[in-house]
Design a protein around this motif. Structure first.
Motif, PDB file in Angstrom:
ATOM      1  N   GLY A   1       0.819  -1.196   0.000  1.00  0.00           N
ATOM      2  CA  GLY A   1       0.000   0.000   0.000  1.00  0.00           C
ATOM      3  C   GLY A   1       0.865   1.263   0.000  1.00  0.00           C
ATOM      4  O   GLY A   1       1.793   1.405  -0.793  1.00  0.00           O
ATOM      5  N   ARG A   2       0.535   2.184   0.920  1.00  0.00           N
ATOM      6  CA  ARG A   2       1.285   3.440   1.012  1.00  0.00           C
ATOM      7  C   ARG A   2       2.438   3.242   1.994  1.00  0.00           C
ATOM      8  O   ARG A   2       2.216   3.004   3.186  1.00  0.00           O
ATOM      9  CB  ARG A   2       0.364   4.564   1.471  1.00  0.00           C
ATOM     10  CG  ARG A   2       1.023   5.915   1.584  1.00  0.00           C
ATOM     11  CD  ARG A   2       0.000   6.959   2.043  1.00  0.00           C
ATOM     12  NE  ARG A   2       0.623   8.251   2.277  1.00  0.00           N
ATOM     13  CZ  ARG A   2       0.865   9.142   1.325  1.00  0.00           C
ATOM     14  NH1 ARG A   2       0.521   8.866   0.054  1.00  0.00           N
ATOM     15  NH2 ARG A   2       1.424  10.305   1.605  1.00  0.00           N
ATOM     16  N   THR A   3       3.708   3.363   1.501  1.00  0.00           N
ATOM     17  CA  THR A   3       4.888   3.058   2.325  1.00  0.00           C
ATOM     18  C   THR A   3       5.909   4.192   2.239  1.00  0.00           C
ATOM     19  O   THR A   3       6.381   4.531   1.135  1.00  0.00           O
ATOM     20  CB  THR A   3       5.546   1.749   1.865  1.00  0.00           C
ATOM     21  OG1 THR A   3       4.569   0.697   1.909  1.00  0.00           O
ATOM     22  CG2 THR A   3       6.729   1.403   2.747  1.00  0.00           C
ATOM     23  N   PRO A   4       6.279   4.790   3.368  1.00  0.00           N
ATOM     24  CA  PRO A   4       7.371   5.777   3.368  1.00  0.00           C
ATOM     25  C   PRO A   4       8.696   5.068   3.091  1.00  0.00           C
ATOM     26  O   PRO A   4       8.972   3.980   3.624  1.00  0.00           O
ATOM     27  CB  PRO A   4       7.344   6.355   4.785  1.00  0.00           C
ATOM     28  CG  PRO A   4       5.994   6.022   5.319  1.00  0.00           C
ATOM     29  CD  PRO A   4       5.620   4.718   4.679  1.00  0.00           C
ATOM     30  N   VAL A   5       9.521   5.673   2.284  1.00  0.00           N
ATOM     31  CA  VAL A   5      10.806   5.087   1.882  1.00  0.00           C
ATOM     32  C   VAL A   5      11.919   6.100   2.115  1.00  0.00           C
ATOM     33  O   VAL A   5      11.744   7.298   1.826  1.00  0.00           O
ATOM     34  CB  VAL A   5      10.776   4.660   0.394  1.00  0.00           C
ATOM     35  CG1 VAL A   5      12.118   4.124  -0.033  1.00  0.00           C
ATOM     36  CG2 VAL A   5       9.683   3.621   0.167  1.00  0.00           C
ATOM     37  N   VAL A   6      13.053   5.614   2.637  1.00  0.00           N
ATOM     38  CA  VAL A   6      14.218   6.487   2.836  1.00  0.00           C
ATOM     39  C   VAL A   6      15.443   5.849   2.184  1.00  0.00           C
ATOM     40  O   VAL A   6      15.505   4.621   2.026  1.00  0.00           O
ATOM     41  CB  VAL A   6      14.498   6.735   4.331  1.00  0.00           C
ATOM     42  CG1 VAL A   6      13.365   7.496   4.981  1.00  0.00           C
ATOM     43  CG2 VAL A   6      14.773   5.434   5.057  1.00  0.00           C
ATOM     44  N   ILE A   7      16.389   6.687   1.820  1.00  0.00           N
ATOM     45  CA  ILE A   7      17.679   6.224   1.312  1.00  0.00           C
ATOM     46  C   ILE A   7      18.731   6.555   2.374  1.00  0.00           C
ATOM     47  O   ILE A   7      18.852   7.711   2.798  1.00  0.00           O
ATOM     48  CB  ILE A   7      18.031   6.894  -0.026  1.00  0.00           C
ATOM     49  CG1 ILE A   7      16.995   6.536  -1.083  1.00  0.00           C
ATOM     50  CG2 ILE A   7      19.430   6.474  -0.478  1.00  0.00           C
ATOM     51  CD1 ILE A   7      17.209   7.250  -2.406  1.00  0.00           C
ATOM     52  N   ARG A   8      19.488   5.555   2.806  1.00  0.00           N
ATOM     53  CA  ARG A   8      20.500   5.745   3.843  1.00  0.00           C
ATOM     54  C   ARG A   8      21.906   5.494   3.286  1.00  0.00           C
ATOM     55  O   ARG A   8      22.075   4.756   2.307  1.00  0.00           O
ATOM     56  CB  ARG A   8      20.240   4.802   5.016  1.00  0.00           C
ATOM     57  CG  ARG A   8      18.903   5.037   5.720  1.00  0.00           C
ATOM     58  CD  ARG A   8      18.807   4.191   6.975  1.00  0.00           C
ATOM     59  NE  ARG A   8      17.509   4.313   7.611  1.00  0.00           N
ATOM     60  CZ  ARG A   8      17.166   5.309   8.425  1.00  0.00           C
ATOM     61  NH1 ARG A   8      18.042   6.272   8.695  1.00  0.00           N
ATOM     62  NH2 ARG A   8      15.951   5.343   8.954  1.00  0.00           N
ATOM     63  N   VAL A   9      22.883   6.137   3.944  1.00  0.00           N
ATOM     64  CA  VAL A   9      24.283   5.875   3.591  1.00  0.00           C
ATOM     65  C   VAL A   9      24.667   4.529   4.177  1.00  0.00           C
ATOM     66  O   VAL A   9      24.523   4.279   5.369  1.00  0.00           O
ATOM     67  CB  VAL A   9      25.213   6.981   4.127  1.00  0.00           C
ATOM     68  CG1 VAL A   9      26.667   6.627   3.844  1.00  0.00           C
ATOM     69  CG2 VAL A   9      24.855   8.316   3.489  1.00  0.00           C
ATOM     70  N   ASN A  10      25.155   3.658   3.329  1.00  0.00           N
ATOM     71  CA  ASN A  10      25.549   2.324   3.762  1.00  0.00           C
ATOM     72  C   ASN A  10      27.046   2.240   4.039  1.00  0.00           C
ATOM     73  O   ASN A  10      27.473   1.675   5.046  1.00  0.00           O
ATOM     74  CB  ASN A  10      25.155   1.304   2.687  1.00  0.00           C
ATOM     75  CG  ASN A  10      25.393  -0.118   3.126  1.00  0.00           C
ATOM     76  OD1 ASN A  10      24.894  -0.531   4.157  1.00  0.00           O
ATOM     77  ND2 ASN A  10      26.162  -0.856   2.339  1.00  0.00           N
TER      78      ASN A  10
END
Length: 236
Positions: free
Chosen positions: A38-47
């Motif tokens: 459904g509706r999902t917040p997504v983040v990009i992180r430094v790995n």
């Protein structure tokens, strides 16, 4: 960022992955979560920030977030994507480095204050304000040496060998002779016959000086004794 699927139930499930032409992007960044519904917040992180270096010329990184679903045959099918540009900003993450871990210099002892001893400077991989270096000295003897706040280098500020002389001084305390001689057995009472021959001894007298044995005592007869004489020094 938000990823949405308008289906309901299991049909609204999807997976998320990163895609980029630069293979390093997959090491630098990761997407969270890797799946949603459904509706999902997504983040990009430094790995892993290895090689993620502004000072090496890297100013930005481009990637895409891929949303995929599983079809009837069980295969993952890409159904949506979104491009992402990440701008890389500089930070003060590099320490200044000298060419050598230690330096050794020899200077003449009569080198004039203000003279340049050696060119010593460091480099900093950071750019702009972060790459500016300020120099200072620490340690023993820094009162005689100096450096330039902006350019470094080593200078002599004061004379290295102190000029001085020395001499030994000995003081001997002498006797001042401020004590009066003292006669032993004084006063003396002596009787002599009237026909005593000339040069006959009449009486032996002796005086001592409290100032010490080095002070010689001299003797003389006072006025009114013209018929007698005395040795002026003690000979006994």
């Amino acid at each position: 960022m938000v990823v949405s699927d308008d289906d309901v139930g299991d049909n609204a499930r999807f997976t998320l992955t990163l895609q980029s032409e630069d293979e390093r992007v997959h090491r630098w960044f990761r997407v969270e979560p890797t799946s949603g519904q459904g509706r999902t917040p997504v983040v990009i992180r430094v790995n892993d920030n290895t090689d993620l270096d502004y000072d090496a010329g890297l100013r930005s990184a481009r990637l895409a977030i891929i949303a995929s679903i599983q079809d009837a045959d069980g295969e993952m099918q890409q159904v949506a994507s979104s491009g992402v540009k990440i701008n890389i900003l500089d930070s003060n993450d590099n320490s200044p480095i000298f060419n050598e871990t230690s330096y050794s210099f020899t200077i003449p002892e009569d080198l004039q204050p203000g003279s340049l001893i050696a060119n010593v400077s460091a480099t900093d991989k950071d750019s702009g304000e972060f790459g500016k270096i300020t120099y200072s000295l620490r340690g023993f003897g820094m009162d005689k040496f100096g450096t330039n706040l902006k350019h470094g280098n080593l200078y002599l500020l004061g004379s290295v060998p102190p000029l001085h002389g020395s001499v030994s001084v000995y003081v001997r305390v002498g006797v001042s002779g401020n004590q009066r001689p003292v006669f032993r057995g004084s006063p003396y009472n002596v009787s002599i016959p009237e026909n005593l021959p000339p040069d006959s001894p009449v009486v032996a007298v002796r005086a001592t000086d409290p100032d010490g044995p080095d002070n010689q005592v001299e003797y003389r007869i006072g006025t009114g004794a013209d018929n007698f004489y005395i040795n002026n020094t003690w000979l006994g």
